[in-house]
Design an enzyme around this catalytic site. Structure first.
Site, PDB file in Angstrom:
ATOM      1  N   LYS A  12       0.829  -1.209   0.000  1.00 10.92           N
ATOM      2  CA  LYS A  12       0.000   0.000   0.000  1.00 10.92           C
ATOM      3  C   LYS A  12       0.862   1.256   0.000  1.00 10.92           C
ATOM      4  CE  LYS A  12      -4.187  -2.001   0.871  1.00 10.92           C
ATOM      5  NZ  LYS A  12      -5.493  -1.846   0.356  1.00 10.92           N
TER       6      LYS A  12
ATOM      7  N   LYS B 196     -10.918  -3.583  -3.783  1.00 12.31           N
ATOM      8  CA  LYS B 196     -11.924  -2.539  -3.961  1.00 12.31           C
ATOM      9  C   LYS B 196     -11.352  -1.131  -3.962  1.00 12.31           C
ATOM     10  CE  LYS B 196     -13.445  -3.415   0.642  1.00 12.31           C
ATOM     11  NZ  LYS B 196     -12.290  -2.865   1.363  1.00 12.31           N
TER      12      LYS B 196
ATOM     13  N   LYS C 266      -4.475  -9.041  -6.938  1.00 12.56           N
ATOM     14  CA  LYS C 266      -5.723  -9.312  -6.234  1.00 12.56           C
ATOM     15  C   LYS C 266      -6.828  -8.352  -6.681  1.00 12.56           C
ATOM     16  CE  LYS C 266      -6.302  -7.889  -1.978  1.00 12.56           C
ATOM     17  NZ  LYS C 266      -7.536  -7.652  -1.230  1.00 12.56           N
TER      18      LYS C 266
HETATM   19  P1  ATP Z   1      -8.513  -2.529   0.030  1.00  9.38           P
HETATM   20  O1  ATP Z   1      -8.104  -2.479  -1.395  1.00  9.38           O
HETATM   21  O2  ATP Z   1      -9.032  -1.219   0.528  1.00  9.38           O
HETATM   22  O3  ATP Z   1      -7.483  -3.132   0.929  1.00  9.38           O
HETATM   23  P2  ATP Z   1      -9.829  -5.067  -0.114  1.00  9.38           P
HETATM   24  O4  ATP Z   1     -10.639  -5.359  -1.342  1.00  9.38           O
HETATM   25  O5  ATP Z   1      -8.482  -5.670  -0.025  1.00  9.38           O
HETATM   26  O6  ATP Z   1      -9.785  -3.490   0.040  1.00  9.38           O
HETATM   27  P3  ATP Z   1     -10.347  -5.421   2.677  1.00  9.38           P
HETATM   28  O7  ATP Z   1     -11.346  -4.547   3.346  1.00  9.38           O
HETATM   29  O8  ATP Z   1      -8.902  -5.101   2.817  1.00  9.38           O
HETATM   30  O9  ATP Z   1     -10.716  -5.486   1.126  1.00  9.38           O
HETATM   31  O10 ATP Z   1     -10.567  -6.911   3.121  1.00  9.38           O
HETATM   32  C1  ATP Z   1     -11.812  -7.407   3.575  1.00  9.38           C
HETATM   33  C2  ATP Z   1     -11.809  -8.914   3.599  1.00  9.38           C
HETATM   34  O11 ATP Z   1     -11.954  -9.421   2.283  1.00  9.38           O
HETATM   35  C3  ATP Z   1     -10.544  -9.530   4.146  1.00  9.38           C
HETATM   36  O12 ATP Z   1     -10.901 -10.672   4.890  1.00  9.38           O
HETATM   37  C4  ATP Z   1      -9.793  -9.912   2.918  1.00  9.38           C
HETATM   38  O13 ATP Z   1      -8.935 -10.996   3.168  1.00  9.38           O
HETATM   39  C5  ATP Z   1     -10.911 -10.304   1.982  1.00  9.38           C
HETATM   40  N1  ATP Z   1     -10.568 -10.072   0.583  1.00  9.38           N
HETATM   41  C6  ATP Z   1     -10.321  -8.865   0.019  1.00  9.38           C
HETATM   42  N2  ATP Z   1     -10.045  -8.998  -1.274  1.00  9.38           N
HETATM   43  C7  ATP Z   1     -10.120 -10.318  -1.547  1.00  9.38           C
HETATM   44  C8  ATP Z   1      -9.930 -11.100  -2.732  1.00  9.38           C
HETATM   45  N3  ATP Z   1      -9.620 -10.546  -3.887  1.00  9.38           N
HETATM   46  N4  ATP Z   1     -10.097 -12.438  -2.652  1.00  9.38           N
HETATM   47  C9  ATP Z   1     -10.431 -13.014  -1.488  1.00  9.38           C
HETATM   48  N5  ATP Z   1     -10.612 -12.347  -0.340  1.00  9.38           N
HETATM   49  C10 ATP Z   1     -10.457 -11.016  -0.363  1.00  9.38           C
HETATM   50 MG    MG Z   2      -7.194  -5.114   1.638  1.00 10.45          MG
END
Ligand code: ATP
Ligand code: MG
Length: 337
Positions: free
Chosen positions: A120, A205, A202
């Site tokens: 990040k 969001k 990955k």
């Molecule tokens: P950001 O980009 O802001 O970090 P994010 O999409 O990674 O957002 P988080 O809020 O960090 O989402 O994570 C929320 C949950 O969703 C965590 O348990 C994380 O492991 C899971 N998660 C996030 N992205 C994925 C993905 N692509 N595949 C599987 N699990 C995910």
């Molecule tokens: Mg995340």
């Protein structure tokens, strides 16, 4: 004399998603969907982690909208707000308070090793703030404050749960058994959903690439378009091989997760079929998976009063547990309580 057996207390689960962007298929398959399975057997605490979201700059109006939308999505995905504790993190100030205290039991070196911090900060080079660095401490506070037994997370968050365990053990080592040492639960299928355009990274969001990221509230035609354009390879075999065939492997993973079958069954089902057959089939499976969630979320968002009632009630129940933990920690540390 009649014998009475005490019911064993349910184990507790904590998990959270930050409202840093629109929820994606990855958020659903990697997190929310697994939460559903736990609600009978465990006492579940699920939060909208708005404190975590501001490690990256957020537009205030958007943050408010997304926080509410995320709560609505939890409910529309099937989480029962009476059975589970659903709340918004900033409504329970004890999280931030415990986070400060735990920060004094977390090493600079430990935080420096976190891969998410490295990722990040590389992506937000103009805003490498202290919150980005101490994020895992707040996450440890979120978990430890509820004495959670289990923390369902995607693969990307495993390292943070490990650190939480280290912090808990360190604190317990000094003051006796204060915290429950939690375990991570990483789902066997769908632990890491990758971008459809860039299957080496990955689906996330906060870094939405328009065609690579499937949003939870996307319309069916958008979902179909994204899957039809998904990046694959020049080979023609529908075979799971993350290293050499990341795009197809991701699609296999998504299809398996969406339909509830295994990777092997997916490969058997599409044996001899072309990518041109497979990609829309995955799209259709995802459309059906997400349809009820989108429809229910839209309905729920029309009743803001009901949502407010739900998050206020949730925060009260969460604070009831969290405040007790913080009081106990303060006493152990030596604060006058
Ligand atoms: P950001 O980009 O802001 O970090 P994010 O999409 O990674 O957002 P988080 O809020 O960090 O989402 O994570 C929320 C949950 O969703 C965590 O348990 C994380 O492991 C899971 N998660 C996030 N992205 C994925 C993905 N692509 N595949 C599987 N699990 C995910
Ligand atoms: Mg995340």
């Amino acid at each position: 004399m009649e014998q009475t057996t005490q019911p064993t207390p349910k184990k507790r689960i904590l998990s959270a998603i930050k409202p840093s962007g629109e929820l994606t298929l990855g958020s659903y398959i990697g997190a929310i969907r697994n939460w559903l399975a736990f609600q009978e057997e465990y006492e579940c605490v699920y939060c909208v982690a708005d404190l975590h979201a501001i490690t990256v700059r957020q537009d205030p109006k958007e943050l408010r909208r997304r926080s509410l939308e995320q709560l609505a999505t939890y409910i529309s995905s099937g989480l029962d707000y009476e059975k589970n504790i659903l709340f918004i993190q900033s409504h329970v100030p004890a999280h931030a308070e415990l986070s400060w205290m735990l920060g004094c039991y977390t090493m600079f070196g430990e935080l420096s090793r976190m891969t998410q911090f490295k990722d990040k900060s590389a992506k937000n080079a103009d805003n490498i703030n202290a919150g980005l660095f101490t994020y895992p401490v707040l996450m440890a506070a979120d978990i430890l404050i509820y004495n959670a037994d289990l923390v369902p997370v995607g693969d990307d968050q495993k390292q943070h749960v490990e650190l939480t365990r280290d912090i808990a053990n360190r604190f317990n080592g000094v003051y006796g058994n204060v915290f429950k040492v939690p375990e991570a639960f990483v789902p066997p299928v769908g632990a890491r959903i990758m971008s459809l355009q860039n299957p080496e990274s990955k689906m996330s969001k906060s870094e939405v690439d328009a065609n690579g990221c499937v949003l939870l509230l996307d319309k069916p035609e958008d979902i179909m378009r994204k899957f039809k354009r998904a990046v694959t390879d020049s080979d023609r075999e529908i075979r799971f091989d993350r290293e050499n065939k990341p795009g197809i492997s991701n699609l296999i993973e998504i299809y398996a997760a969406a339909t509830g079958i295994t990777r092997e069954e997916t490969m058997a089902q599409f044996e001899g079929k072309s990518y041109g057959d497979f990609k829309p089939a995955v799209g259709e499976a995802v459309v059906e998976l997400l349809r009820p969630i989108r429809e229910n979320t839209e309905r729920l968002l029309k009743d803001k009063g009901e949502l407010e009632r739900i998050y206020k009630e949730g925060a009260m129940r969460a604070a009831h547990i969290a405040d007790r933990t913080v009081a106990k920690v303060k006493k152990k540390i030596g604060f006058i309580v």
